[in-house]
Design a protein around this motif. Sequence first.
Motif, short mmCIF file in Angstrom:
data_model
loop_
_atom_site.label_atom_id
_atom_site.label_comp_id
_atom_site.label_asym_id
_atom_site.label_seq_id
_atom_site.Cartn_x
_atom_site.Cartn_y
_atom_site.Cartn_z
N TYR A 163 0.75 -1.10 0.07
CA TYR A 163 0.14 0.07 -0.11
C TYR A 163 0.86 1.31 -0.01
O TYR A 163 2.01 1.27 0.62
N ILE A 164 0.29 2.31 -0.74
CA ILE A 164 1.08 3.88 -0.37
C ILE A 164 -0.04 4.72 0.31
O ILE A 164 -1.29 4.67 0.00
N VAL A 165 0.48 5.25 1.39
CA VAL A 165 -0.31 6.56 1.53
C VAL A 165 0.58 7.67 1.80
O VAL A 165 1.66 7.67 2.17
N GLU A 169 -2.62 15.82 4.52
CA GLU A 169 -3.15 16.02 5.71
C GLU A 169 -3.13 14.94 6.60
O GLU A 169 -3.54 13.84 6.19
N LEU A 170 -2.57 14.92 7.80
CA LEU A 170 -2.01 13.92 8.64
C LEU A 170 -3.45 13.16 9.05
O LEU A 170 -3.38 11.80 8.81
N ILE A 171 -4.45 13.76 9.23
CA ILE A 171 -5.66 13.04 9.80
C ILE A 171 -6.19 11.83 8.57
O ILE A 171 -6.64 10.73 8.67
N GLU A 172 -6.11 12.56 7.39
CA GLU A 172 -6.38 11.77 6.28
C GLU A 172 -5.41 10.53 6.23
O GLU A 172 -6.10 9.38 5.79
N ALA A 173 -4.28 10.46 6.27
CA ALA A 173 -3.19 9.35 6.26
C ALA A 173 -3.50 8.41 7.37
O ALA A 173 -3.32 7.26 7.06
N VAL A 174 -3.96 8.97 8.62
CA VAL A 174 -4.30 8.21 9.39
C VAL A 174 -5.30 7.48 9.10
O VAL A 174 -5.41 6.15 9.25
N ALA A 179 -7.82 2.25 7.56
CA ALA A 179 -8.61 1.52 6.71
C ALA A 179 -8.02 0.29 6.25
O ALA A 179 -8.34 -1.01 6.10
N ILE A 180 -6.70 0.45 6.05
CA ILE A 180 -5.60 -0.79 5.82
C ILE A 180 -5.82 -1.93 6.61
O ILE A 180 -5.98 -3.11 6.48
N ILE A 182 -8.09 -2.31 8.95
CA ILE A 182 -9.24 -3.22 8.76
C ILE A 182 -9.40 -4.04 7.83
O ILE A 182 -10.18 -5.14 8.09
N ALA A 183 -9.20 -3.82 6.63
CA ALA A 183 -9.23 -4.54 5.55
C ALA A 183 -8.46 -5.87 5.68
O ALA A 183 -8.77 -6.80 5.40
N GLU A 184 -7.27 -5.88 6.18
CA GLU A 184 -6.26 -6.68 6.41
C GLU A 184 -6.83 -7.84 7.46
O GLU A 184 -6.52 -8.91 7.16
N LYS A 185 -7.50 -7.20 8.34
CA LYS A 185 -7.96 -7.94 9.29
C LYS A 185 -9.19 -8.83 8.86
O LYS A 185 -9.43 -10.12 9.25
N LEU A 186 -9.86 -8.41 7.62
CA LEU A 186 -11.01 -9.17 7.05
C LEU A 186 -10.50 -10.14 6.09
O LEU A 186 -11.22 -10.81 5.43
N LYS A 187 -9.19 -10.24 5.66
CA LYS A 187 -8.66 -11.18 4.85
C LYS A 187 -9.16 -12.63 5.18
O LYS A 187 -9.01 -12.89 6.33
N VAL A 188 -9.71 -13.25 4.26
CA VAL A 188 -10.20 -14.96 4.60
C VAL A 188 -9.19 -15.38 5.27
O VAL A 188 -9.49 -16.05 6.14
N ARG A 189 -7.99 -15.51 4.60
CA ARG A 189 -7.04 -16.30 5.29
C ARG A 189 -6.69 -15.90 6.69
O ARG A 189 -6.11 -16.83 7.48
N ARG A 190 -7.11 -14.68 7.26
CA ARG A 190 -7.01 -14.22 8.72
C ARG A 190 -7.90 -14.91 9.56
O ARG A 190 -7.97 -14.86 10.70
#
Length: 200
Positions: A163-165, A169-174, A179-180, A182-190
Amino acid sequence: MSKGFLLVISGPSGCGKGTLCKKILERNEKLIFSVSATTRMPRRGETNGINYFFINKERFSNMIEEKEFLEYANVHGNLYGTPKQFVLEQVEKGEIVILEIDVQGALQVKEAYPEAVFVFLLPPSMSELKNRIKKRGTESEKDIDIRLKNAFEELKFIDEYDYIVINDELIEAVEKTEAIIIAEKLKVRRLKNILEKIID
Ligand code: ADP
Ligand code: 5GP
């Protein structure tokens, strides 16, 4: 319980990795920060054991010999390394551990733990990068030049990341980094174990 994962954050010196990590950790109490060991001298306001474990070269060499590092590298003339035991224990326990490390270290982690997640943080421009390093006021002119030169070298490895972030604006990067996660936690393999719970 499913395992956690390593979230590796790299990016040129001064792009805001430290600032971003601090904010994310404030907002997400469950996330864990991997405190690196370094031979660099502490900056004003840095605390041993919180920002880094500040150690001498001899101790660092001992830790290399004892295979205590997950990865280590010489960055801008100082040694930095991730103590292995702590982070691997946390991942086993299901935790997400943030590693704020340079590209050389990230490549070593990728080799050993390809299932880790790799985020490259970028400044909005290289001129803004220079402004930020200057504004931080912690490096001499010579060190600023070394860090800018290294920044261009580090960019060559961006394809190794997931991923590239952009930290404009700091808050947008945060929020994007969250979001990354959250998405990674939802990976099927996890989430393989989830079926045991829902098939009742
Ligand atoms: P790094 O850890 O990548 O070396 P720092 O977190 O120390 O970078 O940030 C470098 C400087 O840039 C600091 O003075 C910090 O306050 C500033 N900074 C960080 N993020 C932003 C941002 N989004 N906008 C403006 N300044 C920022
Ligand atoms: P700084 O001296 O500005 O705190 O960090 C300089 C660089 O070292 C940054 O790019 C930072 O990500 C990197 N770094 C910090 N800790 C580690 C570590 O444990 N391993 C590696 N490889 N790099 C690190």
